[in-house]
Motif scaffolding. Structure first.
Motif, PDB file in Angstrom:
ATOM      1  N   LYS A   1       0.826  -1.210   0.000  1.00  0.00           N
ATOM      2  CA  LYS A   1       0.000   0.000   0.000  1.00  0.00           C
ATOM      3  C   LYS A   1       0.863   1.263   0.000  1.00  0.00           C
ATOM      4  N   GLN A   2       2.184   1.085  -0.054  1.00  0.00           N
ATOM      5  CA  GLN A   2       3.138   2.194  -0.031  1.00  0.00           C
ATOM      6  C   GLN A   2       2.973   3.046   1.236  1.00  0.00           C
ATOM      7  N   ASP A   3       2.581   2.384   2.320  1.00  0.00           N
ATOM      8  CA  ASP A   3       2.348   3.051   3.605  1.00  0.00           C
ATOM      9  C   ASP A   3       3.577   2.861   4.487  1.00  0.00           C
ATOM     10  N   ILE A   4       4.554   3.737   4.321  1.00  0.00           N
ATOM     11  CA  ILE A   4       5.810   3.621   5.064  1.00  0.00           C
ATOM     12  C   ILE A   4       5.606   3.924   6.545  1.00  0.00           C
ATOM     13  N   ALA A   5       4.775   4.917   6.838  1.00  0.00           N
ATOM     14  CA  ALA A   5       4.504   5.255   8.243  1.00  0.00           C
ATOM     15  C   ALA A   5       3.850   4.070   8.955  1.00  0.00           C
ATOM     16  N   GLY A   6       2.918   3.398   8.274  1.00  0.00           N
ATOM     17  CA  GLY A   6       2.265   2.231   8.866  1.00  0.00           C
ATOM     18  C   GLY A   6       3.237   1.097   9.082  1.00  0.00           C
ATOM     19  N   ALA A   7       4.139   0.877   8.106  1.00  0.00           N
ATOM     20  CA  ALA A   7       5.149  -0.183   8.234  1.00  0.00           C
ATOM     21  C   ALA A   7       6.067   0.099   9.423  1.00  0.00           C
ATOM     22  N   LYS A   8       6.421   1.366   9.597  1.00  0.00           N
ATOM     23  CA  LYS A   8       7.305   1.731  10.703  1.00  0.00           C
ATOM     24  C   LYS A   8       6.613   1.500  12.041  1.00  0.00           C
ATOM     25  N   ARG A   9       5.337   1.907  12.142  1.00  0.00           N
ATOM     26  CA  ARG A   9       4.594   1.682  13.398  1.00  0.00           C
ATOM     27  C   ARG A   9       4.489   0.190  13.696  1.00  0.00           C
ATOM     28  N   CYS A  10       4.227  -0.595  12.674  1.00  0.00           N
ATOM     29  CA  CYS A  10       4.101  -2.048  12.831  1.00  0.00           C
ATOM     30  C   CYS A  10       5.394  -2.653  13.374  1.00  0.00           C
ATOM     31  N   LEU A  11       6.523  -2.257  12.793  1.00  0.00           N
ATOM     32  CA  LEU A  11       7.802  -2.832  13.203  1.00  0.00           C
ATOM     33  C   LEU A  11       8.200  -2.364  14.597  1.00  0.00           C
ATOM     34  N   LEU A  12       7.968  -1.089  14.899  1.00  0.00           N
ATOM     35  CA  LEU A  12       8.309  -0.587  16.229  1.00  0.00           C
ATOM     36  C   LEU A  12       7.454  -1.248  17.310  1.00  0.00           C
ATOM     37  N   LYS A  13       6.187  -1.481  16.997  1.00  0.00           N
ATOM     38  CA  LYS A  13       5.303  -2.168  17.944  1.00  0.00           C
ATOM     39  C   LYS A  13       5.808  -3.593  18.190  1.00  0.00           C
ATOM     40  N   ALA A  14       6.192  -4.277  17.115  1.00  0.00           N
ATOM     41  CA  ALA A  14       6.709  -5.645  17.244  1.00  0.00           C
ATOM     42  C   ALA A  14       7.989  -5.658  18.065  1.00  0.00           C
ATOM     43  N   LEU A  15       8.860  -4.678  17.861  1.00  0.00           N
ATOM     44  CA  LEU A  15      10.111  -4.606  18.615  1.00  0.00           C
ATOM     45  C   LEU A  15       9.858  -4.332  20.087  1.00  0.00           C
ATOM     46  N   ASP A  16       8.838  -3.541  20.370  1.00  0.00           N
ATOM     47  CA  ASP A  16       8.508  -3.252  21.757  1.00  0.00           C
ATOM     48  C   ASP A  16       8.002  -4.505  22.473  1.00  0.00           C
ATOM     49  N   GLU A  17       7.207  -5.309  21.738  1.00  0.00           N
ATOM     50  CA  GLU A  17       6.645  -6.525  22.329  1.00  0.00           C
ATOM     51  C   GLU A  17       7.644  -7.664  22.353  1.00  0.00           C
ATOM     52  N   ARG A  18       8.504  -7.734  21.335  1.00  0.00           N
ATOM     53  CA  ARG A  18       9.479  -8.822  21.229  1.00  0.00           C
ATOM     54  C   ARG A  18      10.843  -8.246  20.854  1.00  0.00           C
TER      55      ARG A  18
ATOM     56  N   LYS B   1      11.795  10.334   0.583  1.00  0.00           N
ATOM     57  CA  LYS B   1      10.657  11.253   0.665  1.00  0.00           C
ATOM     58  C   LYS B   1      11.119  12.651   1.057  1.00  0.00           C
ATOM     59  N   SER B   2      12.054  12.737   2.008  1.00  0.00           N
ATOM     60  CA  SER B   2      12.546  14.045   2.454  1.00  0.00           C
ATOM     61  C   SER B   2      13.304  14.770   1.348  1.00  0.00           C
ATOM     62  N   ARG B   3      13.803  14.022   0.360  1.00  0.00           N
ATOM     63  CA  ARG B   3      14.561  14.605  -0.742  1.00  0.00           C
ATOM     64  C   ARG B   3      13.723  14.754  -2.015  1.00  0.00           C
ATOM     65  N   GLY B   4      12.435  14.415  -1.906  1.00  0.00           N
ATOM     66  CA  GLY B   4      11.560  14.563  -3.051  1.00  0.00           C
ATOM     67  C   GLY B   4      11.830  13.558  -4.158  1.00  0.00           C
ATOM     68  N   GLU B   5      12.381  12.391  -3.817  1.00  0.00           N
ATOM     69  CA  GLU B   5      12.714  11.355  -4.805  1.00  0.00           C
ATOM     70  C   GLU B   5      11.589  10.319  -4.907  1.00  0.00           C
ATOM     71  N   THR B   6      11.633   9.539  -5.974  1.00  0.00           N
ATOM     72  CA  THR B   6      10.730   8.394  -6.096  1.00  0.00           C
ATOM     73  C   THR B   6      11.074   7.395  -4.998  1.00  0.00           C
ATOM     74  N   LEU B   7      10.063   6.955  -4.244  1.00  0.00           N
ATOM     75  CA  LEU B   7      10.309   6.029  -3.135  1.00  0.00           C
ATOM     76  C   LEU B   7      10.583   4.626  -3.666  1.00  0.00           C
ATOM     77  N   PHE B   8      11.380   3.904  -2.916  1.00  0.00           N
ATOM     78  CA  PHE B   8      11.700   2.527  -3.288  1.00  0.00           C
ATOM     79  C   PHE B   8      10.430   1.692  -3.453  1.00  0.00           C
ATOM     80  N   VAL B   9       9.423   1.943  -2.601  1.00  0.00           N
ATOM     81  CA  VAL B   9       8.194   1.158  -2.670  1.00  0.00           C
ATOM     82  C   VAL B   9       7.303   1.565  -3.843  1.00  0.00           C
TER      83      VAL B   9
END
Length: 373
Positions: free
Chosen positions: A244-261, A289-297
């Protein structure tokens, strides 16, 4: 000799075909039977599995299993293996124990002292209390404990193979300490990961016990038969966010997983290093994104293709660094400066790679940082 290695498990799995390996269901007192030998009969602590993890099986074998000359502990998905990758058979085990006292895992090389790593993911008071118990009950071990807790190494997973008398000797010492620690610390409010505090402490205590007693150990490779179920689920969720090209969502998901495990990024949990690659992809996209480039995703790749591109990029960066260092070394031997054509050749290789792969200059720069080159 009778040699038995017990595969600690809490789920159904396909055991090795070698009958030397016996599945042992840990925490059986709290769960439905899986059809394996259980740790809930006779003298047992099976009901404490949420706090002791595979140690409930270790305890049960110590107290109740007296049919083997040599006894070992492995996991349903982790096994001690030979250098060529094959699973040990009885002849292998007996040969090793004719030359060594115990077979254990290779030591984990930690990024920080054990104390700091424990404090980052657990309550440090539990480790402090453990040292106090060791000091009171086994003062001869106290200097070794204090020294080892500030080193950057430990054995892991409570995996070992040795003769039963030595196993019993270790368990007598280990559980005497852990039961006293249990009486002193309060785990109220701990999440499911941190509840397993006694299992984590025991990995370090094994390291101390081996060092203090100068046990002659063979440090064995560890083979993984499968990824952790939790790791697979996290990767599935991340794949959905990337699609879904949702980088913010992916980051929240991974940080939540790291907090739990907090252990999910360790090699024992992230066998193929793909969660680390997901972190790299998130970081790359944020900078793009901060540089205005095409995102990898946004480059039309599937999740599997994105992982493969990150792997290839990291390999390229390491290979490029090796070539660069070789040039520097040769020219240093000649007592000359790095020539401009060396830099030019390197730059051409980078430009060619970026032209042929769906990655940006930013992705290349992030890879350099991650690979520490």
């Amino acid at each position: 000799m009778e040699t038995k290695i017990f595969a600690m498990t809490h789920k159904s799995f396909t055991p090795p075909s070698d009958h030397m390996y016996i599945p042992l269901q840990v925490g059986r007192a709290n769960h439905e039977p899986l059809g394996y030998l259980g740790d809930h009969t006779c003298d047992n602590i099976s009901h404490l599995n949420a706090y002791y993890s595979e140690l409930t099986g270790v305890y049960w074998l110590w107290k109740n299993y007296h049919h083997a000359d040599i006894i070992g502990i492995c996991h349903y998905r982790r096994y001690l293996i030979a250098e060529d990758g094959h699973l040990y058979n009885q002849a292998d085990i007996e040969d090793l124990l004719s030359r060594y006292e115990m077979i254990v895992t290779k030591k984990l090389e930690l990024r920080m002292p054990y104390y700091d790593g424990f404090a980052a993911t657990h309550d440090e008071k539990d480790l402090i209390e453990t040292e106090q118990v060791v000091n009171e009950k086994y003062p001869e071990y106290a200097p070794c404990f204090h020294e080892m807790v500030h080193k950057k190494e430990t054995y892991f997973a409570n995996m070992m193979v040795c003769r039963k008398p030595l196993y019993d000797e270790y368990c007598t010492w280990l559980f005497d300490i852990l039961f006293e620690v249990q009486r002193r610390i309060d785990t109220t409010g701990y999440d499911n990961y941190r509840k397993r505090v006694y299992g984590f402490l025991s990995e370090f205590l094994l390291t101390v016990w081996i060092a203090k007693n100068k046990i002659h150990v063979y440090e064995s490779r560890v083979g993984m038969s499968s990824e952790k179920r939790e790791t697979e689920e996290i990767k599935r969720q991340l794949a959905d966010y990337f699609a879904k090209q949702d980088i913010a969502g992916a980051k929240r998901c991974l940080l939540k997983a790291l907090d739990e495990r907090p252990d999910i990024l360790m090699e024992a949990s992230d066998i193929h290093g793909e969660l680390k690659l997901c972190m790299q992809m998130i970081s790359t996209c944020e900078f793009e994104k901060s540089r205005g480039e095409t995102l990898f995703v946004e480059r039309g790749l599937t999740f599997e293709e994105m992982l493969e591109e990150m792997k290839q990029l990291n390999r390229f960066v390491l290979r490029l660094n090796d070539e660069y260092e070789d040039d520097v070394r040769v020219q240093a031997d000649d007592q000359t400066h790095i020539q401009a054509d060396t830099q030019s050749d390197i730059q051409k290789l980078i430009q060619t790679y970026l032209a042929e792969h769906p990655v940006s200059v930013t992705a290349f720069e992030i890879s350099k940082r991650i690979m520490c080159v």
